[in-house]
Design a protein around this motif. Structure first.
Motif, mmCIF file in Angstrom:
data_model
loop_
_atom_site.group_PDB
_atom_site.id
_atom_site.type_symbol
_atom_site.label_atom_id
_atom_site.label_comp_id
_atom_site.label_asym_id
_atom_site.label_seq_id
_atom_site.Cartn_x
_atom_site.Cartn_y
_atom_site.Cartn_z
ATOM 1 N N LEU A 1 0.850 -1.186 0.000
ATOM 2 C CA LEU A 1 0.000 0.000 0.000
ATOM 3 C C LEU A 1 0.886 1.236 0.000
ATOM 4 O O LEU A 1 1.822 1.329 0.792
ATOM 5 N N VAL A 2 0.596 2.175 -0.894
ATOM 6 C CA VAL A 2 1.363 3.417 -0.978
ATOM 7 C C VAL A 2 0.469 4.577 -0.569
ATOM 8 O O VAL A 2 -0.631 4.754 -1.103
ATOM 9 N N ILE A 3 0.963 5.368 0.382
ATOM 10 C CA ILE A 3 0.289 6.584 0.837
ATOM 11 C C ILE A 3 1.221 7.739 0.510
ATOM 12 O O ILE A 3 2.419 7.683 0.822
ATOM 13 N N ALA A 4 0.705 8.781 -0.113
ATOM 14 C CA ALA A 4 1.581 9.853 -0.587
ATOM 15 C C ALA A 4 1.021 11.221 -0.234
ATOM 16 O O ALA A 4 -0.189 11.449 -0.254
ATOM 17 N N SER A 5 1.938 12.122 0.108
ATOM 18 C CA SER A 5 1.630 13.541 0.247
ATOM 19 C C SER A 5 2.412 14.281 -0.824
ATOM 20 O O SER A 5 3.006 13.675 -1.715
ATOM 21 N N LEU A 6 2.429 15.601 -0.757
ATOM 22 C CA LEU A 6 3.131 16.361 -1.784
ATOM 23 C C LEU A 6 4.626 16.075 -1.799
ATOM 24 O O LEU A 6 5.251 16.045 -2.857
ATOM 25 N N ARG A 7 5.213 15.841 -0.632
ATOM 26 C CA ARG A 7 6.666 15.710 -0.546
ATOM 27 C C ARG A 7 7.150 14.362 -0.019
ATOM 28 O O ARG A 7 8.357 14.098 -0.067
ATOM 29 N N VAL A 8 6.247 13.551 0.495
ATOM 30 C CA VAL A 8 6.672 12.307 1.143
ATOM 31 C C VAL A 8 5.833 11.144 0.638
ATOM 32 O O VAL A 8 4.631 11.282 0.404
ATOM 33 N N ARG A 9 6.500 10.012 0.475
ATOM 34 C CA ARG A 9 5.838 8.779 0.032
ATOM 35 C C ARG A 9 6.034 7.724 1.120
ATOM 36 O O ARG A 9 7.146 7.489 1.593
ATOM 37 N N GLN A 10 4.943 7.096 1.528
ATOM 38 C CA GLN A 10 4.997 6.064 2.559
ATOM 39 C C GLN A 10 4.517 4.740 1.962
ATOM 40 O O GLN A 10 3.386 4.623 1.518
ATOM 41 N N GLU A 11 5.417 3.749 1.975
ATOM 42 C CA GLU A 11 5.099 2.426 1.467
ATOM 43 C C GLU A 11 4.887 1.485 2.647
ATOM 44 O O GLU A 11 5.743 1.379 3.526
ATOM 45 N N VAL A 12 3.752 0.797 2.652
ATOM 46 C CA VAL A 12 3.395 -0.091 3.753
ATOM 47 C C VAL A 12 3.241 -1.508 3.222
ATOM 48 O O VAL A 12 2.485 -1.740 2.280
ATOM 49 N N THR A 13 3.958 -2.443 3.830
ATOM 50 C CA THR A 13 3.801 -3.858 3.502
ATOM 51 C C THR A 13 2.890 -4.486 4.543
ATOM 52 O O THR A 13 3.148 -4.391 5.751
ATOM 53 N N LEU A 14 1.817 -5.126 4.048
ATOM 54 C CA LEU A 14 0.838 -5.759 4.919
ATOM 55 C C LEU A 14 0.825 -7.265 4.693
ATOM 56 O O LEU A 14 0.993 -7.732 3.561
#
Length: 262
Positions: free
Chosen positions: A167-180
């Protein structure tokens, strides 16, 4: 004819053995079907981690860092969304330092240097005890096995990964990748900047399923730019029981130097 039958039997035996060996080797299971909707997956994962609201445990921290490196015995208490208490103990089990964060405020009683620090609960201030580039609510989320919130972030994409998900969650400057995992337990969280450079990554392992919660007993943090690695190993985990009253309050002992920090 006898020789031909012997060779045929040998080939059949070898084929049977190969099939048995192959059957004994587990293979990654891939869930069939279209890619999951990122918003729906994020909602399901957050719902799966509504518990525990509180958690207390003992722990060991193994720190590699330019500052505050070493091995620490800890006692940790957290309460959602952002209340935190960490006691660093001496080899005899006595407090060497106590850190609390609550309602956006931070305090650190450093008995080693006879200094009382207080100020906002920023990652920099929280790192005065255990170096980690995390806000108070992010620490609480990860210790309880939840996905840390990315300010301004939205679910951007999702894909199946073996029997779990990415799952990828993104803002304007940061990307957060989550493995579930397949049961939606959080296995890894990685944050990168807009150029793709890794800010930090945290792996969560040895989850303990208790009272509907999936709580990790091992966390491994890496912050490459700060040359920091932290292994946190939790034991005697008690989930769902509120910590003692006043656990997230810390007063100034008489005669101790007070330092206001920003």
């Amino acid at each position: 004819m006898g020789l031909a039958r012997t060779r045929a039997a040998a080939r059949a035996t070898a084929l049977s053995a190969a099939l048995l060996i192959g059957a004994g080797c587990p293979k990654p299971q891939t869930v069939a079907g279209p890619p999951p909707d990122p918003g729906a997956l994020y909602f399901q994962a957050k719902k799966a981690h509504l518990l525990p609201e509180t958690l207390s445990c003992d722990g060991k921290a193994f720190v590699e860092a330019p500052q505050n490196a070493g091995r620490y015995s800890l006692h940790v208490s957290v309460k959602r969304p952002a209340s935190l208490r960490i006691e660093a103990l001496t080899p005899m089990g006595d407090p060497a330092a106590v850190l609390v964060a609550d309602q956006g405020r931070f305090a650190l009683l450093d008995l080693r240097n006879n200094v009382f620090y207080r100020g906002p609960a920023t990652p920099e201030n929280l790192s005065r005890l255990i170096p980690a580039p995390l806000r108070d609510e992010e620490l609480v989320s990860l210790i309880t096995g939840d996905i840390p919130e990315l300010p301004g972030g939205r679910p951007e994409s999702a894909a199946r990964d073996g029997d779990g998900y990415q799952l990828v969650i993104a803002s304007l400057r940061v990307r957060q990748e989550v493995t579930l995992g397949g049961d939606l337990r959080v296995v890894q969280v990685r944050r990168s900047d807009s150029t793709g450079k890794l800010i930090w990554s945290i792996g969560l392992d040895e989850h303990d399923d208790m009272a509907g919660a999936r709580v990790p007993r091992m966390l491994h943090l890496e912050e490459p730019q700060a040359k920091t690695k932290v292994d946190l190993r939790l034991r005697n985990v008690l989930a769902g029981k509120p910590p003692p009253s006043g656990a997230f309050l810390l007063g100034v002992p008489p005669g101790m130097k007070v330092e206001e920090v920003q």
